[in-house]
Structures are given as C-alpha cells and as structure tokens.
Design an enzyme around this catalytic site. Structure first.
Site, PDB file in Angstrom:
ATOM      1  N   ARG A  57     -34.101   4.594  -9.787  1.00  0.00           N
ATOM      2  CA  ARG A  57     -32.931   3.905  -9.225  1.00  0.00           C
ATOM      3  C   ARG A  57     -31.775   4.872  -9.318  1.00  0.00           C
ATOM      4  O   ARG A  57     -31.843   5.889 -10.005  1.00  0.00           O
ATOM      5  CB  ARG A  57     -32.632   2.616 -10.007  1.00  0.00           C
ATOM      6  CG  ARG A  57     -32.337   2.867 -11.477  1.00  0.00           C
ATOM      7  CD  ARG A  57     -31.633   1.733 -12.198  1.00  0.00           C
ATOM      8  NE  ARG A  57     -31.591   1.977 -13.624  1.00  0.00           N
ATOM      9  CZ  ARG A  57     -30.790   2.828 -14.238  1.00  0.00           C
ATOM     10  NH1 ARG A  57     -29.945   3.573 -13.546  1.00  0.00           N
ATOM     11  NH2 ARG A  57     -30.824   2.979 -15.562  1.00  0.00           N
ATOM     12  N   VAL A 105     -27.663   6.126 -17.456  1.00  0.00           N
ATOM     13  CA  VAL A 105     -28.524   5.488 -18.457  1.00  0.00           C
ATOM     14  C   VAL A 105     -28.121   4.022 -18.677  1.00  0.00           C
ATOM     15  O   VAL A 105     -26.939   3.687 -18.664  1.00  0.00           O
ATOM     16  CB  VAL A 105     -28.480   6.263 -19.794  1.00  0.00           C
ATOM     17  CG1 VAL A 105     -27.082   6.299 -20.404  1.00  0.00           C
ATOM     18  CG2 VAL A 105     -29.465   5.677 -20.801  1.00  0.00           C
ATOM     19  N   GLY A 150     -32.249  -4.164 -10.484  1.00  0.00           N
ATOM     20  CA  GLY A 150     -31.330  -5.292 -10.316  1.00  0.00           C
ATOM     21  C   GLY A 150     -30.259  -5.376 -11.386  1.00  0.00           C
ATOM     22  O   GLY A 150     -29.509  -4.428 -11.601  1.00  0.00           O
ATOM     23  N   CYS A 171     -24.159   3.590 -18.620  1.00  0.00           N
ATOM     24  CA  CYS A 171     -23.931   3.955 -17.219  1.00  0.00           C
ATOM     25  C   CYS A 171     -23.061   5.217 -17.103  1.00  0.00           C
ATOM     26  O   CYS A 171     -22.406   5.439 -16.081  1.00  0.00           O
ATOM     27  CB  CYS A 171     -23.322   2.802 -16.427  1.00  0.00           C
ATOM     28  SG  CYS A 171     -24.275   1.288 -16.563  1.00  0.00           S
TER      29      CYS A 171
END
Length: 204
Positions: A72, A76, A152, A170
């Site tokens: 994706r 992280v 998701g 992130c």
C-alpha cells in the site's frame, strides 16, 4: 455488500485472505467489508522512511511485534489487538473510479463513526487519516488493483498506545490516541463494528 468479521487474525494470514477476496471482487463478486483485529505488527508501506522505526528490528521483534512489508502507499503503521481493522474490498468501477474521492469518503465515514461515540474528530488537509485535536486516532492506507480497493482503516478503539512509541506513526511527529483514552473507559468492540457496518452500508 457482504460483511465478514474475521475476529483476531494473524496479519500474514489476513493479508492472504484479503488478496483472495480482491480476486473474487475483480471477477465480479459483490463488494466485501471485512472487519478484524491483528496480533501486534508493524506494516511498512511503499513510502516508509527507515527513520520512522525508532528501534532496531531485533528490539521491536523482542517486544513481540512482527514487521511486514506491504503493497500500500504510505509509511509505517502499527496494528494490535484493540484496534479495529476495516478492509473495504470495493469495486470502484461501481463507485466513480475516483481514488481521491474514495479516500475522502473513508475519512467522512471515520469522522461520522467517532461522532456517534461522542468524539469530535476532523480530517486535516494534506494529512491522511483522522485526528482529535493534534492527536491521530484513525490511520488510513489504501491499495488498488484493477480499480478494486484493499487495505483500509485502523481505528484505535482499545489499543495499547505504548506500542506506538516504537515508531513515527505514518512517518509523522504525531501522538496517537484511542476511543478508550478519550472516553476514559473500554469501548465495546461489537458496538464499534455495528456502527462501522451501518455507516459503510449507508455511504456505499
């Protein structure tokens, strides 16, 4: 839309099941909404900066946290019990073939979900996910294959927030929070799953 609750599932096993589901939807099966939790794992997206891991791999795995590379976007992310994982396996050929609009819709559903539990959350332009004040509560990362979505949302319901100390979530200098922390009590996972299902069925 077919809703499946996989319960607590190993990440690698869940990922294989997710890929099988994507193939079925590409072949014409209805959209699927999958709900689950994972054993502690760090998933490294394609854009992961090595500096987002704040400890050596050995130290992280020594805490019982697995590390997995995933296909994706993004940096992280941590998954652990008490975090509700939502995998919408949706055919965007039926939903407008617009990935940006789809991501925005996911954020809207997430904000609506939290509002139903008395938590005022927002999405922030340029930052993917959902925030309460400066703290992040829901992470969003999506993959697409032939216009069918996978991966998701990770919703911190009753998550052990100390695990986030292993990483820059992130890739951001951000603190993570949870529904449990904000409400001062455990939030029943079954109630969150029911509301998530209802909102997705309404929006999609």
């Amino acid at each position: 839309m077919i809703v499946e609750d996989w319960g607590l599932v190993d990440y690698a096993q869940g990922y294989e099941r997710q890929k099988n589901c994507v193939q079925k939807v590409i072949a014409g099966a209805p959209d699927h909404l999958i709900l689950c939790e994972h054993h502690p794992v760090l998933t490294l997206g394609r854009m992961t900066n090595p500096e987002s891991l704040l400890y050596q791999r050995k130290e992280i795995e020594g805490r019982g946290v697995m590390i997995a590379n995933v296909d994706r976007g993004g940096d992280v992310t941590l998954h652990a019990p008490g975090q509700l994982i939502v995998y919408p396996i949706f055919n965007l050929n039926k939903h407008g073939k617009n990935l940006k609009a789809y991501m925005e819709k996911l954020e809207e559903v997430a904000v609506d979900l939290l509002k139903n539990f008395g938590i005022l959350a927002i999405s922030i332009s340029g930052k993917r996910g959902v925030f309460v004040g400066p703290d992040k509560i829901i992470s969003i990362g999506v993959g697409v294959r032939k216009w069918v979505t996978y991966h998701g949302l990770g919703i911190n319901v009753n998550t052990d927030l100390s695990l986030f100390d292993l990483i820059k979530p992130c890739g951001l200098n951000v603190r993570m929070t949870s529904m449990q922390k904000l409400k001062g009590r455990d939030v029943p996972m079954k109630d969150v799953k029911a509301k998530v299902t209802e909102l997705f069925q309404k929006e999609f």
